[in-house]
Design a protein around this motif. Structure first.
Motif, PDB file in Angstrom:
ATOM      1  N   GLY A 117     -13.864  15.533 -13.044  1.00 28.00           N
ATOM      2  CA  GLY A 117     -12.896  15.463 -14.099  1.00 28.00           C
ATOM      3  C   GLY A 117     -11.339  15.336 -13.161  1.00 28.00           C
ATOM      4  N   LEU A 118     -11.074  14.876 -12.616  1.00 29.37           N
ATOM      5  CA  LEU A 118      -9.801  14.584 -11.398  1.00 29.37           C
ATOM      6  C   LEU A 118      -9.431  12.867 -11.740  1.00 29.37           C
ATOM      7  CD1 LEU A 118     -10.252  16.871  -8.555  1.00 29.37           C
ATOM      8  CD2 LEU A 118      -9.130  17.136 -10.152  1.00 29.37           C
ATOM      9  N   PHE A 119      -9.803  12.487 -12.819  1.00 29.12           N
ATOM     10  CA  PHE A 119      -9.527  10.973 -13.010  1.00 29.12           C
ATOM     11  C   PHE A 119      -8.155  11.590 -13.765  1.00 29.12           C
ATOM     12  CE2 PHE A 119      -9.585   6.651 -14.855  1.00 29.12           C
ATOM     13  CZ  PHE A 119      -8.928   5.741 -13.849  1.00 29.12           C
ATOM     14  N   ASP A 120      -7.682  10.028 -13.090  1.00 25.91           N
ATOM     15  CA  ASP A 120      -5.803   9.992 -14.279  1.00 25.91           C
ATOM     16  C   ASP A 120      -5.496  11.453 -14.982  1.00 25.91           C
ATOM     17  OD1 ASP A 120      -4.224   9.107 -15.496  1.00 25.91           O
ATOM     18  OD2 ASP A 120      -5.389   8.942 -17.898  1.00 25.91           O
ATOM     19  N   THR A 121      -5.415  12.674 -13.310  1.00 28.06           N
ATOM     20  CA  THR A 121      -4.475  13.308 -13.459  1.00 28.06           C
ATOM     21  C   THR A 121      -3.572  13.882 -11.857  1.00 28.06           C
ATOM     22  OG1 THR A 121      -6.503  15.027 -11.960  1.00 28.06           O
ATOM     23  CG2 THR A 121      -6.826  14.710 -14.994  1.00 28.06           C
ATOM     24  N   TRP A 122      -2.284  14.691 -12.364  1.00 28.61           N
ATOM     25  CA  TRP A 122      -1.834  15.086 -11.786  1.00 28.61           C
ATOM     26  C   TRP A 122      -2.183  15.452  -9.713  1.00 28.61           C
ATOM     27  CZ3 TRP A 122       3.533  17.556 -12.223  1.00 28.61           C
ATOM     28  CH2 TRP A 122       4.043  15.867 -13.354  1.00 28.61           C
ATOM     29  N   ALA A 123      -3.733  16.254 -10.280  1.00 30.84           N
ATOM     30  CA  ALA A 123      -4.054  17.040  -8.778  1.00 30.84           C
ATOM     31  C   ALA A 123      -4.873  15.426  -8.531  1.00 30.84           C
ATOM     32  CB  ALA A 123      -5.081  17.807  -9.766  1.00 30.84           C
ATOM     33  N   GLY A 124      -5.403  14.622  -9.177  1.00 27.97           N
ATOM     34  CA  GLY A 124      -6.130  13.706  -8.656  1.00 27.97           C
ATOM     35  C   GLY A 124      -5.299  12.712  -7.684  1.00 27.97           C
ATOM     36  N   LEU A 125      -4.438  12.412  -8.288  1.00 27.69           N
ATOM     37  CA  LEU A 125      -3.163  12.055  -7.445  1.00 27.69           C
ATOM     38  C   LEU A 125      -2.748  12.523  -5.740  1.00 27.69           C
ATOM     39  CD1 LEU A 125      -1.036   9.521  -9.448  1.00 27.69           C
ATOM     40  CD2 LEU A 125      -2.946   8.814  -7.995  1.00 27.69           C
ATOM     41  N   VAL A 126      -2.389  13.986  -5.949  1.00 27.74           N
ATOM     42  CA  VAL A 126      -1.964  14.988  -5.530  1.00 27.74           C
ATOM     43  C   VAL A 126      -2.464  15.363  -3.836  1.00 27.74           C
ATOM     44  CG1 VAL A 126      -1.600  16.960  -4.004  1.00 27.74           C
ATOM     45  CG2 VAL A 126      -0.325  16.260  -7.023  1.00 27.74           C
ATOM     46  N   ILE A 127      -4.564  15.224  -3.936  1.00 27.51           N
ATOM     47  CA  ILE A 127      -4.708  15.124  -2.472  1.00 27.51           C
ATOM     48  C   ILE A 127      -5.396  14.420  -2.035  1.00 27.51           C
ATOM     49  CG2 ILE A 127      -7.109  15.753  -2.087  1.00 27.51           C
ATOM     50  CD1 ILE A 127      -7.184  17.372  -4.839  1.00 27.51           C
ATOM     51  N   PRO A 128      -5.472  12.885  -2.885  1.00 28.04           N
ATOM     52  CA  PRO A 128      -5.615  11.414  -1.622  1.00 28.04           C
ATOM     53  C   PRO A 128      -3.826  11.473  -1.507  1.00 28.04           C
ATOM     54  CG  PRO A 128      -6.437  10.956  -4.305  1.00 28.04           C
ATOM     55  CD  PRO A 128      -5.491  12.256  -4.532  1.00 28.04           C
ATOM     56  N   TYR A 129      -2.894  11.634  -1.759  1.00 29.16           N
ATOM     57  CA  TYR A 129      -1.652  11.240  -1.308  1.00 29.16           C
ATOM     58  C   TYR A 129      -1.540  12.656   0.113  1.00 29.16           C
ATOM     59  CZ  TYR A 129       0.413   9.135  -5.072  1.00 29.16           C
ATOM     60  OH  TYR A 129       0.779   8.092  -5.870  1.00 29.16           O
ATOM     61  N   LEU A 130      -2.435  13.199  -0.035  1.00 27.09           N
ATOM     62  CA  LEU A 130      -2.396  13.756   1.226  1.00 27.09           C
ATOM     63  C   LEU A 130      -2.905  13.281   2.211  1.00 27.09           C
ATOM     64  CD1 LEU A 130      -3.247  17.516   0.229  1.00 27.09           C
ATOM     65  CD2 LEU A 130      -1.000  17.268   0.890  1.00 27.09           C
ATOM     66  N   SER A 131      -3.375  12.508   2.402  1.00 23.36           N
ATOM     67  CA  SER A 131      -4.470  11.815   3.522  1.00 23.36           C
ATOM     68  C   SER A 131      -3.462  10.762   3.028  1.00 23.36           C
ATOM     69  CB  SER A 131      -5.750  11.056   2.165  1.00 23.36           C
ATOM     70  OG  SER A 131      -5.317   9.886   1.768  1.00 23.36           O
TER      71      SER A 131
END
Length: 277
Positions: free
Chosen positions: A132-146
């Motif tokens: 349920g993280l697709f198309d959400t802010w959290a779904g981009l914040v986590i990959p951006y941390l990588s």
């Protein structure tokens, strides 16, 4: 340095400056041209037109651009803040403490930063849709941390190593705990490095396209770089070159403002440790 050498240095510097500035001036020029004048072959517009900016700020493209701009600012600020905090704690441990696997931590962070993003997008897409993280802010914040965290760890580790150990010991002698010494002594002394790391991390997240286009599907979380791919012209025969150029200019403004506001910290951070004494 002889006069001839100075002349060649000036000529080389001006040539590099013009080479780097040419694409920026070209994009600004395109953004100020009317749609009918985009293919006139002129470098500078014959008459300044604000139609492209009106299109993306108040016209039909505003429904696509303004939410994307809000998403980019919010997501990148959150990702930068988390990356700097986690990197500061990790870098402090690597720089100050002796523990097994310290070299492995640095090597792992470097390996993660070198890992190709495109290779993990497909499995991440499937996982995000399942949880349920697709198309959400959290779904981009986590990959951006990588993207932002490995470089932040490497950068802050170098800054923390330059701070004298005696400063922290003096704070502990005065009654400060390790956490207090870190928060009140180490972090302020590493201020230029923290500011530099935060700005670099923000730029990395701000310019991302692969995650933004792959892990979003609506305006709920789609950032600006991904939103530009969905710009369309007034008809199927018209290319949205002017609108994309205007959007690129607006998106570049926050980067320029950050550099101008924190240029002293950036210069101090990049040159810290270059000389001793």
């Amino acid at each position: 340095m002889s006069a001839r050498a100075k002349v060649w240095w000036w000529v080389g510097g001006i040539a590099i400056f013009l080479y780097c500035l040419f694409p920026v001036v070209w994009i600004v020029s395109l953004s100020l041209k009317a749609p009918a004048d985009l293919d006139d072959g002129r470098f500078l517009p014959s008459s300044v037109s604000w139609q492209n900016y009106e299109l993306i700020l108040s016209g039909s493209a505003s429904e696509l651009f303004l939410p994307a701009l809000r998403n980019s600012v919010g997501i990148c600020l959150i990702a930068t803040a988390i990356a700097v905090v986690l990197a500061a704690l990790c870098a402090y441990a690597v720089a100050r403490l002796d523990f097994p696997g310290k070299a492995f931590v640095l090597g792992l962070s470097l390996a993660v930063s070198m890992f190709p993003v495109i290779s993990i997008v497909t499995p991440l897409f499937n996982i995000w849709r399942s949880v349920g993280l697709f198309d959400t802010w959290a779904g981009l914040v986590i990959p951006y941390l990588s993207i932002t965290l490995p470089l932040s760890i490497w950068t802050l580790t170098a800054f923390f190593r330059e701070i004298p150990w005696e400063m922290e010991q003096a704070a502990q002698v005065d009654g400060a705990t390790t956490a207090q010494a870190f928060r009140k002594v180490i972090v302020p002394l590493a201020g230029p490095g923290v500011a530099t790391t935060a700005i670099i991390a923000f730029f990395l997240a701000w310019n991302d396209f692969v995650y933004g286009i792959s892990l979003t599907s609506t305006e709920a979380a789609r950032p600006v770089p991904a939103a530009l791919a969905f710009f369309t012209g007034a008809s199927q025969f018209e290319e949205p070159t002017g609108a994309i150029s205007a959007a690129a200019v607006i998106v570049t403004i926050p980067v320029v403002v950050l550099v101008l506001l924190f240029q002293r910290q950036i210069v101090a951070g990049l040159t810290q440790g270059a000389v001793k004494g």
